[in-house]
Design a protein around this motif. Sequence first.
Motif, PDB file in Angstrom:
ATOM      1  N   HIS A 149       0.838  -1.211   0.000  1.00 58.68           N
ATOM      2  CA  HIS A 149       0.000   0.000   0.000  1.00 58.68           C
ATOM      3  C   HIS A 149       0.869   1.256   0.000  1.00 58.68           C
ATOM      4  CE1 HIS A 149      -2.492  -3.249   1.551  1.00 58.68           C
ATOM      5  NE2 HIS A 149      -3.506  -2.608   0.993  1.00 58.68           N
ATOM      6  N   ASN A 160      -4.066   4.908  -3.581  1.00 59.01           N
ATOM      7  CA  ASN A 160      -4.565   3.703  -2.923  1.00 59.01           C
ATOM      8  C   ASN A 160      -4.745   3.952  -1.423  1.00 59.01           C
ATOM      9  OD1 ASN A 160      -5.397   1.025  -2.592  1.00 59.01           O
ATOM     10  ND2 ASN A 160      -3.292   0.294  -2.368  1.00 59.01           N
ATOM     11  N   HIS A 210      -8.095   3.637   0.859  1.00 61.90           N
ATOM     12  CA  HIS A 210      -8.176   2.844   2.088  1.00 61.90           C
ATOM     13  C   HIS A 210      -8.747   3.661   3.242  1.00 61.90           C
ATOM     14  CE1 HIS A 210      -6.256  -0.305  -0.065  1.00 61.90           C
ATOM     15  NE2 HIS A 210      -6.221  -1.077   1.014  1.00 61.90           N
ATOM     16  N   GLN A 247     -11.995  -0.160  -2.810  1.00 63.27           N
ATOM     17  CA  GLN A 247     -10.751  -0.843  -2.467  1.00 63.27           C
ATOM     18  C   GLN A 247     -10.060  -1.401  -3.714  1.00 63.27           C
ATOM     19  OE1 GLN A 247      -9.772   0.085   0.467  1.00 63.27           O
ATOM     20  NE2 GLN A 247      -9.609  -1.901   1.440  1.00 63.27           N
ATOM     21  N   GLY A 301      -8.580   1.361  -5.772  1.00 69.07           N
ATOM     22  CA  GLY A 301      -7.316   1.778  -5.160  1.00 69.07           C
ATOM     23  C   GLY A 301      -6.177   0.838  -5.507  1.00 69.07           C
ATOM     24  N   HIS A 302      -6.473  -0.454  -5.505  1.00 74.16           N
ATOM     25  CA  HIS A 302      -5.422  -1.419  -5.829  1.00 74.16           C
ATOM     26  C   HIS A 302      -5.068  -1.418  -7.308  1.00 74.16           C
ATOM     27  CE1 HIS A 302      -4.139  -3.274  -2.145  1.00 74.16           C
ATOM     28  NE2 HIS A 302      -5.361  -3.036  -1.695  1.00 74.16           N
ATOM     29  N   GLU A 358      -2.442   1.013  -7.299  1.00 75.36           N
ATOM     30  CA  GLU A 358      -1.272   0.409  -6.658  1.00 75.36           C
ATOM     31  C   GLU A 358      -0.569  -0.557  -7.601  1.00 75.36           C
ATOM     32  OE1 GLU A 358       1.384   0.188  -3.866  1.00 75.36           O
ATOM     33  OE2 GLU A 358      -0.501   1.027  -3.146  1.00 75.36           O
TER      34      GLU A 358
END
Length: 163
Positions: A22, A27, A31, A122, A125-126, A129
């Motif tokens: 993270h 990202n 979170h 989520q 966000g990934h 990432e």
Amino acid sequence: MATQAANPRSMQDWLDSYSNDHRNPVNQVFHWCCVPPIVWTVIALLWTAPVPRAYLRPGAWAVAAMVLAFYWYWKHSRRLALALLLAFAVLGLLTHFLYGQLGATNLRWLAVGVFVVAWIGQFIGHKFEGRRPSFLTDLAYLLIGPAWLMAKLLRRLGFKHAV
């Protein structure tokens, strides 16, 4: 060779590993915006699970889950466990209030909607990432996400040793 049981991971080990997955600032924002609502949805969904009314009150399953999570956190970091206990208490009180206002069915639907939206966030966000969510490698990371945010919050509040 040491076994996992003989050499359990420390909370700092868990948090460091989670941090490695993270690093992207976008990202991290996702979170901050999504993990607390996901924790709430788990509490809310458990709150609405039927209980034998002769023995238990609505919310009993949620309280049991919070106690078990607290115990796990307590074994790994007392400071984080106490801070997360406070968060659980606030989320539990919020859920109790919403249960009284909305009833079980409407609270359940609200929680399902928030759960879906937060998990979509989520996964978005990934995407930024470029890594899979940590819990896909170990389900214990579902407990680490809230602890990771709480450790960051405690440091921002001036606690040098959040863990």
